[in-house]
Design an enzyme around this catalytic site. Structure first.
Site, PDB file in Angstrom:
ATOM      1  CB  CYS A  43      20.403   1.981   0.573  1.00 51.99           C
ATOM      2  SG  CYS A  43      19.577   1.602  -0.969  1.00 51.99           S
ATOM      3  CB  CYS A  48      16.269   0.833  -0.563  1.00 52.44           C
ATOM      4  SG  CYS A  48      16.821   2.320   0.246  1.00 52.44           S
ATOM      5  CE  LYS A  51      11.366  -0.891   0.315  1.00 55.43           C
ATOM      6  NZ  LYS A  51      11.486   0.423   0.912  1.00 55.43           N
ATOM      7  CE1 TYR A 178       8.884   7.247   2.012  1.00 57.36           C
ATOM      8  CE2 TYR A 178       8.831   8.631   3.970  1.00 57.36           C
ATOM      9  CZ  TYR A 178       8.888   8.503   2.589  1.00 57.36           C
ATOM     10  OH  TYR A 178       8.941   9.616   1.812  1.00 57.36           O
ATOM     11  CD  GLU A 182       8.497   1.074   2.237  1.00 53.10           C
ATOM     12  OE1 GLU A 182       8.479   1.844   1.278  1.00 53.10           O
ATOM     13  OE2 GLU A 182       9.553   0.728   2.795  1.00 53.10           O
ATOM     14  CG  ASP A 304      19.671   8.821   5.927  1.00 52.13           C
ATOM     15  OD1 ASP A 304      19.403   9.512   4.927  1.00 52.13           O
ATOM     16  OD2 ASP A 304      19.229   7.679   6.111  1.00 52.13           O
ATOM     17  CG  HIS A 437      -6.016   2.114 -24.477  1.00 53.73           C
ATOM     18  ND1 HIS A 437      -6.649   2.344 -23.274  1.00 53.73           N
ATOM     19  CD2 HIS A 437      -6.722   1.151 -25.121  1.00 53.73           C
ATOM     20  CE1 HIS A 437      -7.710   1.560 -23.197  1.00 53.73           C
ATOM     21  NE2 HIS A 437      -7.780   0.825 -24.299  1.00 53.73           N
ATOM     22  CD  GLU A 442      -5.170   4.383 -21.065  1.00 52.73           C
ATOM     23  OE1 GLU A 442      -5.540   5.005 -22.068  1.00 52.73           O
ATOM     24  OE2 GLU A 442      -5.339   3.155 -20.902  1.00 52.73           O
TER      25      GLU A 442
HETATM   26  P1  NDP Z   1       8.961   8.072   9.438  1.00 49.12           P
HETATM   27  O1  NDP Z   1       9.485   9.391   9.800  1.00 49.12           O
HETATM   28  O2  NDP Z   1       8.524   7.824   8.040  1.00 49.12           O
HETATM   29  O3  NDP Z   1       7.731   7.725  10.375  1.00 49.12           O
HETATM   30  C1  NDP Z   1       7.853   7.703  11.781  1.00 49.12           C
HETATM   31  C2  NDP Z   1       6.514   7.345  12.367  1.00 49.12           C
HETATM   32  O4  NDP Z   1       6.670   7.098  13.753  1.00 49.12           O
HETATM   33  C3  NDP Z   1       5.478   8.446  12.225  1.00 49.12           C
HETATM   34  O5  NDP Z   1       4.223   7.867  12.055  1.00 49.12           O
HETATM   35  C4  NDP Z   1       5.605   9.171  13.567  1.00 49.12           C
HETATM   36  O6  NDP Z   1       4.420   9.811  13.947  1.00 49.12           O
HETATM   37  C5  NDP Z   1       5.855   8.011  14.507  1.00 49.12           C
HETATM   38  N1  NDP Z   1       6.608   8.392  15.694  1.00 49.12           N
HETATM   39  C6  NDP Z   1       7.697   9.184  15.774  1.00 49.12           C
HETATM   40  N2  NDP Z   1       8.142   9.262  17.039  1.00 49.12           N
HETATM   41  C7  NDP Z   1       7.321   8.508  17.779  1.00 49.12           C
HETATM   42  C8  NDP Z   1       7.266   8.195  19.161  1.00 49.12           C
HETATM   43  N3  NDP Z   1       8.157   8.686  20.026  1.00 49.12           N
HETATM   44  N4  NDP Z   1       6.280   7.390  19.591  1.00 49.12           N
HETATM   45  C9  NDP Z   1       5.374   6.876  18.743  1.00 49.12           C
HETATM   46  N5  NDP Z   1       5.374   7.138  17.410  1.00 49.12           N
HETATM   47  C10 NDP Z   1       6.338   7.945  16.937  1.00 49.12           C
HETATM   48  O7  NDP Z   1      10.093   7.045   9.902  1.00 49.12           O
HETATM   49  P2  NDP Z   1      10.440   5.552   9.497  1.00 49.12           P
HETATM   50  O8  NDP Z   1      11.127   4.997  10.683  1.00 49.12           O
HETATM   51  O9  NDP Z   1       9.259   4.839   8.948  1.00 49.12           O
HETATM   52  O10 NDP Z   1      11.486   5.740   8.323  1.00 49.12           O
HETATM   53  C11 NDP Z   1      12.653   6.539   8.531  1.00 49.12           C
HETATM   54  C12 NDP Z   1      13.043   7.234   7.273  1.00 49.12           C
HETATM   55  O11 NDP Z   1      13.611   6.309   6.363  1.00 49.12           O
HETATM   56  C13 NDP Z   1      11.871   7.855   6.493  1.00 49.12           C
HETATM   57  O12 NDP Z   1      11.581   9.139   6.955  1.00 49.12           O
HETATM   58  C14 NDP Z   1      12.350   7.847   5.090  1.00 49.12           C
HETATM   59  O13 NDP Z   1      13.049   9.030   4.835  1.00 49.12           O
HETATM   60  C15 NDP Z   1      13.293   6.658   5.039  1.00 49.12           C
HETATM   61  N6  NDP Z   1      12.637   5.526   4.354  1.00 49.12           N
HETATM   62  C16 NDP Z   1      12.261   5.675   3.056  1.00 49.12           C
HETATM   63  C17 NDP Z   1      11.636   4.642   2.396  1.00 49.12           C
HETATM   64  C18 NDP Z   1      11.202   4.832   0.981  1.00 49.12           C
HETATM   65  O14 NDP Z   1      11.692   5.750   0.340  1.00 49.12           O
HETATM   66  N7  NDP Z   1      10.284   4.020   0.459  1.00 49.12           N
HETATM   67  C19 NDP Z   1      11.365   3.362   3.040  1.00 49.12           C
HETATM   68  C20 NDP Z   1      11.786   3.328   4.414  1.00 49.12           C
HETATM   69  C21 NDP Z   1      12.406   4.375   5.031  1.00 49.12           C
HETATM   70  P3  NDP Z   1       4.147  11.353  13.542  1.00 49.12           P
HETATM   71  O15 NDP Z   1       3.780  11.361  12.100  1.00 49.12           O
HETATM   72  O16 NDP Z   1       3.020  11.700  14.463  1.00 49.12           O
HETATM   73  O17 NDP Z   1       5.398  12.101  13.839  1.00 49.12           O
END
Ligand code: NDP
Length: 448
Positions: A43, A48, A51, A178, A182, A304, A437, A442
């Site tokens: 983080c 976080c 970012k 995510y 982002e 995690d 307002h 709102e």
């Molecule tokens: P996410 O789980 O959010 O997204 C992973 C993405 O990758 C999905 O679109 C998934 O598709 C795709 N994917 C997974 N496996 C493959 C593969 N083998 N080949 C191709 N595409 C694939 O993971 P992130 O890495 O973006 O983030 C990790 C975690 O970190 C998040 O789940 C979140 O908990 C945390 N995070 C939170 C943030 C926040 O609170 N703002 C910001 C950044 C991270 P599909 O949907 O089809 O599975």
């Protein structure tokens, strides 16, 4: 005299580990913590915090783009990535220092090296030294997962993106979660050409479909190039040093950097968990009970690495609950209901509770109230972007089941809206509240 060197040995000084160490120490425990990278964890160091600072940088770029509507003439403006990068990393250094000081002031002994588990009460440090502890807490977090394709070693993850020497002119992002959304938004606003390659046409799977569709529409309008139902087959480096991203179905996409954002895997490899009989699930996450205890009674895990909810505030709560349970004579668990979350895209989106789709399949009959509006702030912008707020309620009781929104500052509004869900409020409570307002918030008390 205790038979152990420490009451608690924490492996991993991220959000969950540091909170657990600090609170355990304040309950009187003798605590040590090991960290192989930098104190602060994902983080603070590579997640976080930096970012969100880059998000601020990209919001500034966006505002600057229509400075003339505010009456400002800015000649010769140019963007220098290393300045933003170094400013952000400078603050990360400051925060790392503060985390270190917190450990120091609570007399938590820091081992700046890798630690692995040698037995139920024994930790082995990279230096070769072995120490014993009555309890061990594993809080090592997760690590980016890279699909295996030729040239994946040429690609970066969110770990590296904060340190890029140069701003990519063309950035390809793989994933639709995510991190993908982002960073696509950040670099798009900073002026990079951005393409997103996602294996399905479903982005941000856990969010309300209508809200995600609005995000997709806005992102496309802003110039992000989406390649949906597509996957990277290989990445090659040309003689000129640029990357060619082959997706199989179309011409290769040229890129300076390829960011892989396809999820994160619990960082349990090589941790020696088998030496203490700590069981993992099929994704390699440590299995724990509601008190964060693993299958080995002296070993606990939070954050995690347990792959429950991969969010910092959840890891912090788990670490705190662990410390109170084991050292504070106050056994308690974490309540995982109604956790609000947000994606810091531009504009950001946020949600709490059930999506419309989840509510319909769980409850059958639900009512959906919504507001589709142009935020006043956007009048200054050339983009005619609209916000969308939705409230999902149980048709019979009118109890709120979920709130979802996209629009400027939606995460700030969502934090407070989440209190309403947690308190079990009905739509009537919102109707009874007088609007503030003019504000975007709102809209939440004016939903139709
Ligand atoms: P996410 O789980 O959010 O997204 C992973 C993405 O990758 C999905 O679109 C998934 O598709 C795709 N994917 C997974 N496996 C493959 C593969 N083998 N080949 C191709 N595409 C694939 O993971 P992130 O890495 O973006 O983030 C990790 C975690 O970190 C998040 O789940 C979140 O908990 C945390 N995070 C939170 C943030 C926040 O609170 N703002 C910001 C950044 C991270 P599909 O949907 O089809 O599975």
């Amino acid at each position: 005299m205790s038979e152990f060197d420490y009451d608690l040995f924490v492996i991993g000084a991220g959000s969950g580990g540091v909170r657990a160490a600090r609170i355990s120490a304040s309950h009187g425990a003798k605590v040590a913590i090991a960290e192989e990278h930098r104190v602060g964890g994902t983080c603070v160091i590579r997640g976080c915090v930096p970012k969100k600072m880059l998000v601020y940088g990209s919001m500034f770029a966006e505002e600057l783009g229509h400075a003339d509507n505010y009456g400002w003439t800015i000649e010769g403006k140019s963007f220098d990535w290393p300045t933003l990068r170094d400013f952000v990393n400078g603050d990360v250094d400051r925060l790392e220092g503060l985390y270190g000081k917190t450990l120091e002031s609570h007399e938590v002994e820091l081992y700046a090296e890798r630690a692995t588990i040698a037995g139920p009460n024994t930790v082995k440090l990279a230096s070769g030294k072995e120490v014993t502890a009555k309890h061990i807490l594993v809080a090592v977090g997760a690590w980016p997962l890279k699909p295996d394709f030729p040239g994946s070693d040429l690609c970066i993850t969110s770990n590296e993106i904060f340190h890029l020497e140069k701003q990519p002119e063309c950035l390809v992002v793989q994933g639709g979660g995510y991190i993908a959304m982002e960073f696509a938004a950040i670099f798009n606003a900073l002026g990079s050409e951005v393409a997103v390659v996602n294996r399905s046409d479903r982005l941000l799977r856990s969010y309300d479909i209508q809200i995600v569709e609005r995000m997709l529409h806005i992102a496309m309008e802003r110039g992000i190039d989406f390649h949906l139902n597509s996957t990277i087959e290989k990445v090659e480096k040309t003689d000129e040093g640029c990357l060619m991203v082959h997706t199989g179905s179309e011409n290769p996409i040229r890129a300076d950097q390829v960011l892989i954002a396809t999820g994160r895997k619990p960082k349990t490899d090589g941790l020696g968990l088998e030496n203490a009989g700590v069981e993992l699930d099929d994704k390699g996450a440590i299995k724990v009970d509601e008190y964060n205890r693993t299958s080995c009674p002296s070993i606990y895990a939070v954050g995690d690495v347990t792959d429950r909810v991969q969010l910092t505030p959840v890891a912090i709560r788990e670490g705190h609950a662990f410390a109170d349970t084991v050292f504070g004579d106050n056994p308690r668990t974490v309540n995982y209901d109604h956790i609000p979350s947000a994606v810091f895209s531009q504009p950001p989106l946020a949600g709490v509770g059930l999506t419309e789709q989840e509510a319909r399949s769980t409850y059958g009959n639900v009512k959906v109230y919504s507001s589709d509006f142009r935020p006043m702030k956007n009048i200054f912008s050339p983009h005619a972007e609209r916000g969308l707020y939705k409230m999902i309620v149980d048709e019979t009781s009118e109890k709120i089941l979920g709130i979802h929104m996209i629009g400027p500052e939606s995460p700030e509004i969502m934090q407070v809206a989440a209190v309403a869900l947690k308190a079990g409020l009905t739509k009537q409570a919102f109707d009874d509240t007088v609007a503030l307002h003019p504000s975007m918030a709102e809209e939440l008390v004016l939903l139709k």
